[in-house]
Design a protein around this motif. Structure first.
Motif, PDB file in Angstrom:
ATOM      1  N   MET B   1       0.833  -1.204   0.000  1.00  0.00           N
ATOM      2  CA  MET B   1       0.000   0.000   0.000  1.00  0.00           C
ATOM      3  C   MET B   1       0.863   1.247   0.000  1.00  0.00           C
ATOM      4  O   MET B   1       0.538   2.239  -0.627  1.00  0.00           O
ATOM      5  CB  MET B   1      -0.881  -0.024   1.262  1.00  0.00           C
ATOM      6  N   ASN B   2       1.976   1.181   0.706  1.00  0.00           N
ATOM      7  CA  ASN B   2       2.859   2.327   0.781  1.00  0.00           C
ATOM      8  C   ASN B   2       3.362   2.738  -0.597  1.00  0.00           C
ATOM      9  O   ASN B   2       3.549   3.913  -0.865  1.00  0.00           O
ATOM     10  CB  ASN B   2       4.030   1.989   1.694  1.00  0.00           C
ATOM     11  N   LEU B   3       3.531   1.734  -1.420  1.00  0.00           N
ATOM     12  CA  LEU B   3       4.028   2.008  -2.769  1.00  0.00           C
ATOM     13  C   LEU B   3       3.090   2.955  -3.506  1.00  0.00           C
ATOM     14  O   LEU B   3       3.512   3.928  -4.115  1.00  0.00           O
ATOM     15  CB  LEU B   3       4.163   0.688  -3.544  1.00  0.00           C
ATOM     16  N   LEU B   4       1.795   2.683  -3.404  1.00  0.00           N
ATOM     17  CA  LEU B   4       0.833   3.509  -4.136  1.00  0.00           C
ATOM     18  C   LEU B   4       0.700   4.890  -3.520  1.00  0.00           C
ATOM     19  O   LEU B   4       0.503   5.877  -4.216  1.00  0.00           O
ATOM     20  CB  LEU B   4      -0.531   2.820  -4.166  1.00  0.00           C
ATOM     21  N   ASN B   5       0.798   4.954  -2.160  1.00  0.00           N
ATOM     22  CA  ASN B   5       0.702   6.260  -1.503  1.00  0.00           C
ATOM     23  C   ASN B   5       1.780   7.210  -1.992  1.00  0.00           C
ATOM     24  O   ASN B   5       1.555   8.389  -2.173  1.00  0.00           O
ATOM     25  CB  ASN B   5       0.851   6.099   0.015  1.00  0.00           C
ATOM     26  N   GLN B   6       2.971   6.645  -2.144  1.00  0.00           N
ATOM     27  CA  GLN B   6       4.093   7.514  -2.480  1.00  0.00           C
ATOM     28  C   GLN B   6       4.488   7.402  -3.942  1.00  0.00           C
ATOM     29  O   GLN B   6       5.582   7.810  -4.327  1.00  0.00           O
ATOM     30  CB  GLN B   6       5.284   7.168  -1.579  1.00  0.00           C
ATOM     31  N   ALA B   7       3.599   6.850  -4.723  1.00  0.00           N
ATOM     32  CA  ALA B   7       3.948   6.609  -6.117  1.00  0.00           C
ATOM     33  C   ALA B   7       4.269   7.906  -6.862  1.00  0.00           C
ATOM     34  O   ALA B   7       5.104   7.922  -7.758  1.00  0.00           O
ATOM     35  CB  ALA B   7       2.802   5.889  -6.813  1.00  0.00           C
ATOM     36  N   LEU B   8       3.613   8.992  -6.455  1.00  0.00           N
ATOM     37  CA  LEU B   8       3.805  10.232  -7.201  1.00  0.00           C
ATOM     38  C   LEU B   8       4.973  11.056  -6.671  1.00  0.00           C
ATOM     39  O   LEU B   8       5.370  12.031  -7.290  1.00  0.00           O
ATOM     40  CB  LEU B   8       2.514  11.066  -7.166  1.00  0.00           C
ATOM     41  N   GLY B   9       5.493  10.657  -5.500  1.00  0.00           N
ATOM     42  CA  GLY B   9       6.682  11.312  -4.974  1.00  0.00           C
ATOM     43  C   GLY B   9       6.473  12.787  -4.696  1.00  0.00           C
ATOM     44  O   GLY B   9       5.372  13.231  -4.348  1.00  0.00           O
ATOM     45  N   VAL B  10       7.539  13.549  -4.888  1.00  0.00           N
ATOM     46  CA  VAL B  10       7.515  14.978  -4.572  1.00  0.00           C
ATOM     47  C   VAL B  10       6.722  15.760  -5.614  1.00  0.00           C
ATOM     48  O   VAL B  10       6.314  16.899  -5.390  1.00  0.00           O
ATOM     49  CB  VAL B  10       8.956  15.507  -4.461  1.00  0.00           C
ATOM     50  N   HIS B  11       6.456  15.128  -6.737  1.00  0.00           N
ATOM     51  CA  HIS B  11       5.854  15.874  -7.848  1.00  0.00           C
ATOM     52  C   HIS B  11       4.433  16.331  -7.554  1.00  0.00           C
ATOM     53  O   HIS B  11       3.982  17.331  -8.106  1.00  0.00           O
ATOM     54  CB  HIS B  11       5.894  15.023  -9.111  1.00  0.00           C
ATOM     55  N   GLU B  12       3.749  15.593  -6.688  1.00  0.00           N
ATOM     56  CA  GLU B  12       2.382  16.000  -6.338  1.00  0.00           C
ATOM     57  C   GLU B  12       2.401  17.388  -5.696  1.00  0.00           C
ATOM     58  O   GLU B  12       1.629  18.274  -6.061  1.00  0.00           O
ATOM     59  CB  GLU B  12       1.791  14.965  -5.377  1.00  0.00           C
ATOM     60  N   GLN B  54       6.612  19.407   6.778  1.00  0.00           N
ATOM     61  CA  GLN B  54       5.577  19.761   7.735  1.00  0.00           C
ATOM     62  C   GLN B  54       5.000  18.487   8.363  1.00  0.00           C
ATOM     63  O   GLN B  54       4.794  17.484   7.698  1.00  0.00           O
ATOM     64  CB  GLN B  54       4.482  20.601   7.086  1.00  0.00           C
ATOM     65  N   ASP B  55       4.772  18.520   9.694  1.00  0.00           N
ATOM     66  CA  ASP B  55       4.289  17.329  10.377  1.00  0.00           C
ATOM     67  C   ASP B  55       2.835  17.512  10.802  1.00  0.00           C
ATOM     68  O   ASP B  55       2.389  16.945  11.778  1.00  0.00           O
ATOM     69  CB  ASP B  55       5.170  17.023  11.592  1.00  0.00           C
ATOM     70  N   THR B  56       2.101  18.344  10.068  1.00  0.00           N
ATOM     71  CA  THR B  56       0.693  18.558  10.397  1.00  0.00           C
ATOM     72  C   THR B  56      -0.198  17.658   9.550  1.00  0.00           C
ATOM     73  O   THR B  56      -1.401  17.875   9.485  1.00  0.00           O
ATOM     74  CB  THR B  56       0.290  20.027  10.146  1.00  0.00           C
ATOM     75  N   ALA B  57       0.396  16.653   8.935  1.00  0.00           N
ATOM     76  CA  ALA B  57      -0.392  15.774   8.088  1.00  0.00           C
ATOM     77  C   ALA B  57      -1.386  14.986   8.927  1.00  0.00           C
ATOM     78  O   ALA B  57      -1.194  14.781  10.129  1.00  0.00           O
ATOM     79  CB  ALA B  57       0.533  14.810   7.352  1.00  0.00           C
ATOM     80  N   MET B  58      -2.462  14.545   8.313  1.00  0.00           N
ATOM     81  CA  MET B  58      -3.475  13.805   9.050  1.00  0.00           C
ATOM     82  C   MET B  58      -2.924  12.453   9.500  1.00  0.00           C
ATOM     83  O   MET B  58      -2.131  11.835   8.811  1.00  0.00           O
ATOM     84  CB  MET B  58      -4.717  13.614   8.177  1.00  0.00           C
ATOM     85  N   PHE B  59      -3.367  12.042  10.665  1.00  0.00           N
ATOM     86  CA  PHE B  59      -2.826  10.840  11.283  1.00  0.00           C
ATOM     87  C   PHE B  59      -3.682   9.634  10.872  1.00  0.00           C
ATOM     88  O   PHE B  59      -4.910   9.655  11.030  1.00  0.00           O
ATOM     89  CB  PHE B  59      -2.834  11.026  12.800  1.00  0.00           C
ATOM     90  N   ALA B  60      -3.049   8.621  10.344  1.00  0.00           N
ATOM     91  CA  ALA B  60      -3.787   7.428   9.919  1.00  0.00           C
ATOM     92  C   ALA B  60      -3.901   6.462  11.086  1.00  0.00           C
ATOM     93  O   ALA B  60      -2.892   6.064  11.678  1.00  0.00           O
ATOM     94  CB  ALA B  60      -3.081   6.775   8.745  1.00  0.00           C
ATOM     95  N   THR B  61      -5.119   6.108  11.471  1.00  0.00           N
ATOM     96  CA  THR B  61      -5.320   5.199  12.603  1.00  0.00           C
ATOM     97  C   THR B  61      -5.457   3.760  12.150  1.00  0.00           C
ATOM     98  O   THR B  61      -5.518   2.852  12.966  1.00  0.00           O
ATOM     99  CB  THR B  61      -6.585   5.595  13.378  1.00  0.00           C
ATOM    100  N   SER B  62      -5.536   3.562  10.870  1.00  0.00           N
ATOM    101  CA  SER B  62      -5.647   2.203  10.355  1.00  0.00           C
ATOM    102  C   SER B  62      -4.763   2.083   9.129  1.00  0.00           C
ATOM    103  O   SER B  62      -4.561   3.063   8.400  1.00  0.00           O
ATOM    104  CB  SER B  62      -7.101   1.896   9.981  1.00  0.00           C
ATOM    105  N   THR B  63      -4.230   0.905   8.945  1.00  0.00           N
ATOM    106  CA  THR B  63      -3.329   0.736   7.797  1.00  0.00           C
ATOM    107  C   THR B  63      -4.092   0.847   6.485  1.00  0.00           C
ATOM    108  O   THR B  63      -3.501   1.043   5.442  1.00  0.00           O
ATOM    109  CB  THR B  63      -2.625  -0.629   7.868  1.00  0.00           C
TER     110      THR B  63
END
Lengths: 141, 129
Positions: B1-12, B54-63
């Motif tokens: 799942m992590n792969l898809l989350n970060q698939a777009l990298g910094v470009h997003e 920035q560390d104000t990102a939303m916190f994921a409570t479930s994988t």
């Protein structure tokens, strides 16, 4: 996406430049106007622009924040020319009429400047539109 | 799942910053004839740097939660130093703004190309051929 805002911002600028061009057309049309008193003489009118940043407080998120609007119209303060023309029905007791203070050359320059600014903003919209269309195509990659 | 989350990298985030920059430059061009208007620009490095750490990102409570898109911070706005002064206090120089807008549009397209590559690699990976 803030890309939408570009259309709003450039749109306010198109609006403002069009008003400026309208004022120029009105001035040119009245260039030959004469009046019987100095206070009645036509005075060249010019819009004063103002940035739309104030609205950020009351209308946050409006698509045109950062654009431009017409703040007010100001009259050219150059005194009208007083010309002796006793045969004119508008002439005062001494036989003088008061011509408008419009300078045709200045108005033509103003009109060209407004047209160029208008074109600039049209280009901004065109470029933004192309980028937006390409962004939509990203899923087809 | 992590792969898809970060698939777009910094470009997003880069795409967001670049479209914000286009907006600021459009504001400058729109206010080219406004008395006392001060031209602004975005410090790309500052904004993207702030967006990345920035560390104000939303916190994921479930994988199973997806990562949310992050808004870029409004910092990084800088006033432009004009080459010439003007009578009405306006610091917009049309040629400078036009050049910057053209470059910003090209930058945006460059980021789009990177993103298209990422999307097509993910698609290729999913298809497995």
């Amino acid at each position: 996406m803030s890309m939408d805002n570009i259309f709003g911002i450039a749109g306010t600028a198109l609006n403002a430049q069009l008003t400026r061009m309208n004022a120029t057309a009105s001035n040119l049309a009245n260039a030959g106007t004469v009046a019987g008193t100095e206070s009645e003489a036509f005075r060249s009118k010019r819009p004063v622009f103002k940035a739309l940043v104030d609205e950020q407080m009351t209308n946050a998120g409006a698509p045109y924040v950062g654009g431009v609007k017409i703040d007010r119209m100001v009259d050219d303060t150059t005194p009208p020319r007083r010309v002796s023309d006793p045969k004119n029905p508008l002439a005062d007791a001494q036989g003088y009429v008061y011509q408008s203070n419009v300078s045709e050359v200045t108005e033509m320059v103003e009109m060209m400047a407004a047209a160029r600014s208008y074109q600039n903003n049209v280009e901004v919209i065109n470029t933004a539109r192309q980028l937006m269309m390409r962004t939509l195509d990203i899923t087809k990659a | 799942m992590n792969l898809l989350n970060q698939a777009l990298g910094v470009h997003e985030q880069a795409l967001q910053v670049k479209s914000r920059r286009l907006e600021v430059l459009a504001q400058n061009i729109a206010n080219a004839d406004t008395p006392n208007y001060k031209a602004r620009d975005i410090d790309f490095k500052a904004v993207l740097g702030a967006a990345q750490k920035q560390d104000t990102a939303m916190f994921a409570t479930s994988t199973g939660h997806f990562a949310t898109g992050q808004e870029i911070s409004p910092d990084g706005m800088r006033y432009r130093t004009p080459f010439n002064t003007s009578f009405d206090g306006n610091t917009v120089e049309m040629s400078v703004e036009q050049a910057n807008y053209g470059k910003a549009a090209a930058d945006y397209q460059a980021t789009l190309n990177f993103l298209e590559n990422r999307v097509s690699s993910v698609r290729k990976a999913l298809r497995g051929d």
